[in-house]
Design an enzyme around this catalytic site. Sequence first.
Site, mmCIF file in Angstrom:
data_model
loop_
_atom_site.group_PDB
_atom_site.id
_atom_site.type_symbol
_atom_site.label_atom_id
_atom_site.label_comp_id
_atom_site.label_asym_id
_atom_site.label_seq_id
_atom_site.Cartn_x
_atom_site.Cartn_y
_atom_site.Cartn_z
ATOM 1 N N ASN A 7 42.252 33.691 37.389
ATOM 2 C CA ASN A 7 41.241 32.916 38.097
ATOM 3 C C ASN A 7 41.832 31.591 38.589
ATOM 4 O OD1 ASN A 7 41.263 32.280 35.290
ATOM 5 N ND2 ASN A 7 39.226 31.388 35.379
ATOM 6 N N GLU A 66 40.355 28.075 40.025
ATOM 7 C CA GLU A 66 39.150 27.282 40.287
ATOM 8 C C GLU A 66 39.409 26.231 41.355
ATOM 9 O OE1 GLU A 66 37.804 26.052 36.378
ATOM 10 O OE2 GLU A 66 37.114 28.100 35.949
ATOM 11 N N CYS A 107 37.853 34.592 41.097
ATOM 12 C CA CYS A 107 38.000 35.288 39.817
ATOM 13 C C CYS A 107 39.357 35.977 39.712
ATOM 14 C CB CYS A 107 36.913 36.358 39.686
ATOM 15 S SG CYS A 107 35.269 35.715 39.368
ATOM 16 N N GLU A 159 39.937 39.004 38.925
ATOM 17 C CA GLU A 159 39.891 40.344 39.527
ATOM 18 C C GLU A 159 40.199 40.264 41.023
ATOM 19 O OE1 GLU A 159 37.698 38.915 37.547
ATOM 20 O OE2 GLU A 159 36.621 40.340 36.300
ATOM 21 N N CYS A 194 32.307 40.006 36.429
ATOM 22 C CA CYS A 194 31.040 39.473 36.941
ATOM 23 C C CYS A 194 30.474 40.447 37.990
ATOM 24 C CB CYS A 194 31.245 38.079 37.542
ATOM 25 S SG CYS A 194 32.051 38.070 39.149
ATOM 26 N N CYS A 213 32.466 40.791 41.174
ATOM 27 C CA CYS A 213 33.742 41.499 40.994
ATOM 28 C C CYS A 213 33.523 42.991 40.770
ATOM 29 C CB CYS A 213 34.555 40.877 39.870
ATOM 30 S SG CYS A 213 35.334 39.342 40.412
HETATM 31 N N1 THU Z 1 35.834 34.601 35.811
HETATM 32 C C1 THU Z 1 36.725 35.548 36.191
HETATM 33 O O1 THU Z 1 37.848 35.246 36.599
HETATM 34 N N2 THU Z 1 36.335 36.847 36.129
HETATM 35 C C2 THU Z 1 35.120 37.273 35.663
HETATM 36 O O2 THU Z 1 34.812 38.454 35.754
HETATM 37 C C3 THU Z 1 34.209 36.312 35.059
HETATM 38 C C4 THU Z 1 34.492 34.890 35.369
HETATM 39 C C5 THU Z 1 36.245 33.192 35.890
HETATM 40 C C6 THU Z 1 35.602 32.423 37.019
HETATM 41 C C7 THU Z 1 35.686 31.013 36.515
HETATM 42 O O3 THU Z 1 36.940 30.462 36.889
HETATM 43 C C8 THU Z 1 35.648 31.150 35.006
HETATM 44 O O4 THU Z 1 35.909 32.509 34.710
HETATM 45 C C9 THU Z 1 34.306 30.760 34.393
HETATM 46 O O5 THU Z 1 33.272 31.419 35.012
#
Ligand code: THU
Length: 133
Positions: free
Chosen positions: A43, A45, A54, A56, A87, A90
């Site tokens: 991920n 940000e 994310c 994925e 999520c 994703c």
């Molecule tokens: N996140 C992911 O990378 N994948 C997921 O399926 C769930 C959430 C990340 C996004 C964000 O940077 C952090 O987790 C908190 O939500």
Amino acid sequence: MDTLDKMLQMARDAMDRAYAPYSKFSVGAVIKAKSGKLYAGCNVENASYPAGSCAEQGAISAMVLGGDTEIQEMVVMGNGENLVSPCGSCRQRIREFAKSDATIHICDRNGVRKSMTLGELLPVSFGPENLKF
Ligand code: THU
């Protein structure tokens, strides 16, 4: 080392590379494509929170760039008591490139906690076939 162990190691490495200064929640994802090639993502940000991506998404981008378009198996890895399952957005992103029997391994750094199919995670889904007239 079998393929799943290799995927778990790549996911741990991806978690360590995650850029998550705001949530402090690092996620790693690894795809095994139909070709057998493995692709990782983490991920990333952003100070403008919705612009973050994310793990994925990163793995899917790497897969497409690598010339693959079919996900056979995937590892999603994160810390915490609760399962780190993909999520909703994703799940749909994975759906674009996976059949309903593709396996998603929900993992933490120690290994697999639960394995589910994409069909279980996203039943009655909308996909590319819907747009074939
Ligand atoms: N996140 C992911 O990378 N994948 C997921 O399926 C769930 C959430 C990340 C996004 C964000 O940077 C952090 O987790 C908190 O939500």
